[in-house]
Motif scaffolding. Structure first.
Motif, PDB file in Angstrom:
ATOM      1  N   ASN A  46       0.805  -1.219   0.000  1.00 12.48           N
ATOM      2  CA  ASN A  46       0.000   0.000   0.000  1.00 12.48           C
ATOM      3  C   ASN A  46       0.840   1.273   0.000  1.00 12.48           C
ATOM      4  N   GLY A  47       2.145   1.105  -0.173  1.00  8.62           N
ATOM      5  CA  GLY A  47       2.982   2.274  -0.410  1.00  8.62           C
ATOM      6  C   GLY A  47       3.447   3.035   0.822  1.00  8.62           C
ATOM      7  N   ASN A  48       3.179   2.504   2.005  1.00 11.23           N
ATOM      8  CA  ASN A  48       3.689   3.186   3.196  1.00 11.23           C
ATOM      9  C   ASN A  48       5.209   3.187   3.212  1.00 11.23           C
ATOM     10  N   THR A  49       5.746   2.131   2.688  1.00 10.61           N
ATOM     11  CA  THR A  49       7.183   2.105   2.452  1.00 10.61           C
ATOM     12  C   THR A  49       7.401   1.797   0.981  1.00 10.61           C
ATOM     13  N   ILE A  50       8.269   2.584   0.378  1.00  9.65           N
ATOM     14  CA  ILE A  50       8.559   2.386  -1.043  1.00  9.65           C
ATOM     15  C   ILE A  50       9.911   1.710  -1.175  1.00  9.65           C
ATOM     16  N   LEU A  51       9.939   0.636  -1.921  1.00  9.82           N
ATOM     17  CA  LEU A  51      11.202  -0.034  -2.191  1.00  9.82           C
ATOM     18  C   LEU A  51      11.745   0.443  -3.532  1.00  9.82           C
ATOM     19  N   LEU A  52      12.971   0.914  -3.508  1.00 10.89           N
ATOM     20  CA  LEU A  52      13.618   1.348  -4.737  1.00 10.89           C
ATOM     21  C   LEU A  52      14.878   0.527  -4.954  1.00 10.89           C
ATOM     22  N   PRO A  53      15.129   0.110  -6.158  1.00  6.46           N
ATOM     23  CA  PRO A  53      14.234   0.129  -7.304  1.00  6.46           C
ATOM     24  C   PRO A  53      13.060  -0.826  -7.093  1.00  6.46           C
ATOM     25  N   GLN A  54      11.983  -0.526  -7.751  1.00 12.81           N
ATOM     26  CA  GLN A  54      10.735  -1.228  -7.480  1.00 12.81           C
ATOM     27  C   GLN A  54      10.766  -2.701  -7.871  1.00 12.81           C
ATOM     28  N   ILE A  55      11.801  -3.056  -8.618  1.00 12.45           N
ATOM     29  CA  ILE A  55      12.022  -4.448  -8.996  1.00 12.45           C
ATOM     30  C   ILE A  55      11.864  -5.374  -7.786  1.00 12.45           C
TER      31      ILE A  55
END
Length: 905
Positions: free
Chosen positions: A385-394
């Motif tokens: 739900n995007g509370n934490t964003i993983l980068l790169p999104q892979i």
RNA sequence: GGGCGAUUAGCUCAGUUGGGAGAGCGUCUCGUUUACACCGAGAAGGUCGGCAGUUCAACCCUGUCAUCGCCCACCA
């Protein structure tokens, strides 16, 4: 300024010490500022700075310096990890070397030695981080085993225990026979090795009373890579539908060398295709066998001790043998008895301990576990739900798959160095969980009376257990003594976590789970995972390959900034980077270039005046430069956004801007002004260039902090600054507050136009082999044209940059004497004129016809696009169509002109 | 076995809503024009791994094949 920039360790240390002593790294100085937090992934206390740390911390430093300049109250919290196994091994090794008998050393004594070791060597890596320019708040340095964090660990354990998420159980775990401890699944590395597969005959045993021999078979052959475990066999399993064996199910066979009678059972988990389709079941030494054994209620016979040597459950002659010895002995014995049907080489993979490098042994022991199911679910949701964003999104996929298939985490380790499990046992084995021995005793006495005697669990916790609490344990969580709730409130959750993808599961996922459980929110809003650094040949760096580069060494040779820049420029998300010294060298040159540009400005008496209003300048050149600078600033800001983290993008934009635009164009165009300009023009140039340079330095600073600070500190340009001014705490160039008038656009176009013209002349003269300043370029075909006027306005600049010593109408020039060339640029064309006799007409012709080919092929493509039969005009969006119409027009014109010139030649 | 990624100039690699193929290094030519030779000017060099498809338009999207790499699982 010195002629050469000094990037020696001593010189950089002076700059660093100044930053530190002026308090630039400290958080919490201004509570009105918005907080910005990064928790440094704590390096092992045993560690030395390697290139991965250098990358990791450079990226963090860039973010922190950038945010600091943008007016945030930055907390970059440094620290170290106690690194249970690594440290214990090192200390043991040293004690052994000192002649200490480890077997006689008490736990307490060993821990004393360990703490001494930690005090002596544990901060080396933190010192090395200073060399890298890391602007972390050293006042907040934490250690995973310091008082506060230890308390957090106990508190966390007790809560999880109270909620039944932590439990003790006898399970098959991955056992490291060298370190003599359990390890977690994640610490297992599969290694492909050449082994021997043995086909062993297990004699069938028939009970005459129950049934007759079901066939003429007298044996069942199993295949195994591990014949030495047969002492622990409790069954042979076959697939229930396997026609070869199903009639044997329910019968028995005997284990070779022991004669023990074991059942033949049916289980669908047996793979008919592998081996012989008959599988010996050794529940205490194999994970699949464990499951099958459990489901069939079979006994579990452990035949190894903690060193993986055979124990007293095996026949006397095998006792005490190592796995390897036992294997050959067993094979030999089987052969002698004629039970070894076949033995042959086979490549297979064997689990090895990540730390020790030895083959692991599944071992049945009592260990502590955390049930991960519910914790994992929340961690998964938080990313979904995007509370934490993983980068790169892979990484989202990997994240999901791992968390969905998560297994209980074995958290106990049979070590001394670490957080001891806060559980005490009564004489009869009842568990007491408590924060301290006193509390445990009190609790036990209440429950079991005064005579109770407690012993604490011998094990310590997996190092990653304390690491998992790092984002909040470091801020005083659960630490009543130093309760500073404001820290936690202010700086948690953290903004970005920067780390390598290799510890995504080890660390990132566990921090997520713990934070969601204890804090009710995610520990960081963004996780940026950088790639692995490889050598020039693309190999992993390893001691055994001898290809490990030492970042300290690289910094000594090229300066810290050059290394930082190299790492940043190559750190493309999701892709490993190869480190080459050539690149570092090139970036060292960049630093030199920057340094010299400052010297140039200094020589021209440029001076930064903070009251100077750049938006009031009249010179088109400065306006152009400002507009370009603002563009670059915006690009850098976008790239450094937490949710973007395109470090390489930011770095390369700046790199090219400094070298190609600021130095290559702007400074070069300033030269004629300084030489021939009016007094007013010179004054404006001095003020503007210094102002623009200051803007540039600030954008550069997060990336190359040392050289920029040194320039700011020593260049006369900034002599007006006050004693407490530092670039590190300077305010970021606020592009939004600088509003330029609309008509500046014309100036910007004008400069670009002139630059294009200069490029054209340069290209032409080079192609024609015209050396030195002998070109006399031409008139326009229409002397009254706007173009002529435009060039006239920039005459000195064009002369200087294009290497022209005369301009104007050349129609009356004596072509035999003057070297004159055909010149084509926008409004400038000189058909039929200008080629001196005896000049290399062929070269000129070639060049022009090459250009003609280029444009005519372009025209061809465009013609096809606008073919009335084609669908381009009908289907393409309007803006694309009109843009192409312009291109078409240009192509037509260019072809026209070039054709005319060609005809005249 | 399951999943993911990569394949673009001689080398190392960029290329983020499909509409101009780019950088650094290397190579070649030229240049000591008052910051910098750790420099400047210019040039050469690529059918963007192969094939097919979608589209007016594909390095970019879809499918497929080839080669390489990584992660997870796997001691029959």
């Amino acid at each position: 300024m010195e002629k050469h920039y000094d990037f020696s360790a001593e010189a950089e240390r002076l700059i660093y010490d100044d930053w530190e002593s002026c308090g630039a790294f400290r958080c919490g100085v201004d509570s009105n500022k918005e907080p910005y937090t990064i928790m440094m992934p704590p390096p092992n206390v045993t560690g030395r700075l390697h290139i991965g740390h250098a990358l990791d911390n450079t990226l963090q430093d860039i973010l922190v310096r950038y945010r600091r300049m943008r007016g945030f109250d930055c907390l970059w919290l440094p620290g170290t990890d106690h690194a249970g196994i690594a440290t214990q091994s090192l200390v043991s090794k040293q004690l052994f070397a000192d002649g200490v008998d480890l077997s006689k050393l008490s736990r307490e004594n060993f821990l004393n030695h360990s703490w001494n070791w930690k005090d002596k060597y544990g901060n080396i890596i933190l010192q090395q981080l200073r060399r890298l320019g890391a602007s972390c708040d050293w006042d907040r340095t934490r250690f995973t085993m310091d008082k506060g964090l230890s308390r957090s660990v106990r508190y966390a354990f007790l809560r999880l225990y109270g909620d039944n998420l932590i439990y003790r159980a006898e399970r098959l775990v991955n056992w490291d026979p060298q370190l003599k401890t359990a390890i977690s699944d994640l610490e297992v590395r599969q290694q492909t090795v050449l082994g021997k597969i043995c086909f062993i005959d297990y004699p069938l045993v028939f009970d005459k009373e129950l049934c007759a021999q079901p066939s003429n078979l007298s044996i069942i052959t199993i295949a195994t890579m591990r014949p030495e475990t047969l002492f622990g066999d409790v069954a042979v399993a076959v697939h229930p539908d396997d026609d070869r064996y199903k009639h044997l199910v329910g019968h028995h066979c005997s284990v070779p060398l022991t004669g023990r009678k074991i059942p033949i059972i049916a289980d669908v988990r047996v793979d008919r295709e592998r081996g012989t389709g008959a599988l010996k079941i050794t529940p205490a030494h194999d994970f699949l066998d464990f499951d099958i054994g459990r489901d069939h209620s079979l006994a579990m016979i452990s035949v190894f001790d903690k060193r993986a040597c055979l124990n007293d459950k095996v026949p006397g002659i095998y006792r005490g043998l190592s796995r390897e010895q036992a294997r050959s002995s067993v094979v030999a014995a089987l052969e002698t008895q004629g039970l070894l049907r076949e033995i042959r080489d086979e490549i297979h993979s064997v689990p090895h301990g990540e730390r020790s490098g030895v083959a692991l042994e599944p071992r049945l022991t009592k260990q502590w576990f955390i049930g991960m199911g519910s914790l994992a679910k929340r961690a998964l949701q938080s990313v979904e739900n995007g509370n934490t964003i993983l980068l790169p999104q892979i990484w989202h996929n990997t994240w999901r798959r791992w968390l969905e298939n998560i297994q209980p985490w074995c958290i106990s380790r049979q070590l001394w160095w670490g957080h001891r499990i806060p559980i005490w046992y009564t004489q009869d084995g009842k568990e007491i969980a408590a924060d301290s021995e006193e509390a445990a005793l009190e609790q036990a006495q209440q429950k079991f009376g005064k005579n109770v005697i407690l012993t604490q669990d011998e094990d310590v916790l997996d190092t990653w257990f304390s690491s998992a609490l790092w984002p909040f344990s470091t801020l005083g969580w659960a630490d009543e003594q130093f309760a500073d709730v404001s820290m936690l409130q202010r700086y948690f959750p953290t903004n970005v976590l920067v780390t390598g993808f290799d510890i995504l599961f080890f660390w990132v996922a566990r921090m997520m789970m713990m934070s969601l459980y204890f804090m009710g929110q995610v520990p960081f809003k963004v996780v940026y995972m950088h790639a692995l650094i490889r050598d020039t040949k693309g190999r992993k760096m390893s001691k055994s390959l001898g290809n490990v580069v030492n970042p300290i060494d690289l910094m000594n040779r090229y300066g810290c900034d050059a290394l930082r820049l190299t790492l940043v420029l190559q750190s493309v998300p999701g892709r490993d980077l190869r480190l080459s010294e050539k690149r570092i060298e090139g970036n060292r040159n960049f630093i030199t270039k920057l340094w010299n540009s400052a010297r140039f400005l200094e020589m021209q008496d440029c001076c930064y005046d903070k009251n100077f209003d750049i938006t009031k300048v009249s010179g088109a050149l400065h306006r152009w430069m400002l507009v370009r600078l603002l563009e670059v600033t915006a690009k850098v800001e976008r790239a450094l956004d937490d949710k973007i983290c395109m470090f390489h993008e930011a770095g390369s934009v700046i790199y090219h801007f400094v070298w190609d635009v600021f130095c290559g164009k702007y400074l070069e165009m300033l030269k004629p002004i300084f030489s021939f300009g009016s007094a007013d023009e010179k004054v404006e140039a001095r003020l503007s260039s210094a102002w623009l340079f200051y803007g540039l330095l600030r954008i550069l600073h997060p990336f190359v902090p040392f050289v920029t600070e040194k320039i700011f500190f020593t260049a006369e340009i900034f002599s007006a600054k006050t004693d407490d001014e530092r670039l590190i705490i300077a305010q970021w160039l606020d592009a939004d507050s600088i509003i330029v008038a609309d008509d500046w656009k014309n100036d910007v176009d004008e400069v670009e136009w002139i630059l294009g013209l200069i490029g054209e002349v340069r290209s032409l003269r080079s192609c024609l082999g015209l050396v030195s300043k002998i070109i006399t370029p031409l008139r326009c075909d229409d002397l009254t044209s706007l173009a002529e006027t435009r060039v006239a306005a920039w005459a000195t600049v064009v002369r200087s940059l294009a290497g022209i010593d005369w301009m104007g109408d050349n129609r009356n020039k004596d072509r035999n004497k003057e070297k004159v060339i055909v010149f084509i640029y926008d409004g400038f064309v000189s058909p039929g004129l200008g080629l001196p006799l005896g000049f290399e007409i062929e070269q000129a012709k070639n060049r022009v016809s090459k250009q003609f080919d280029y444009w005519s092929s372009k025209l061809k493509v465009l013609n096809k696009k606008f073919d009335p039969e084609g669908k381009f005009v009908k289907n393409a969006p309007e803006n694309i169509v009109s843009a192409n119409k312009l291109k078409h027009l240009e192509a037509v014109n260019q072809c026209d002109r070039l054709a005319r010139i060609l005809a005249d030649l």
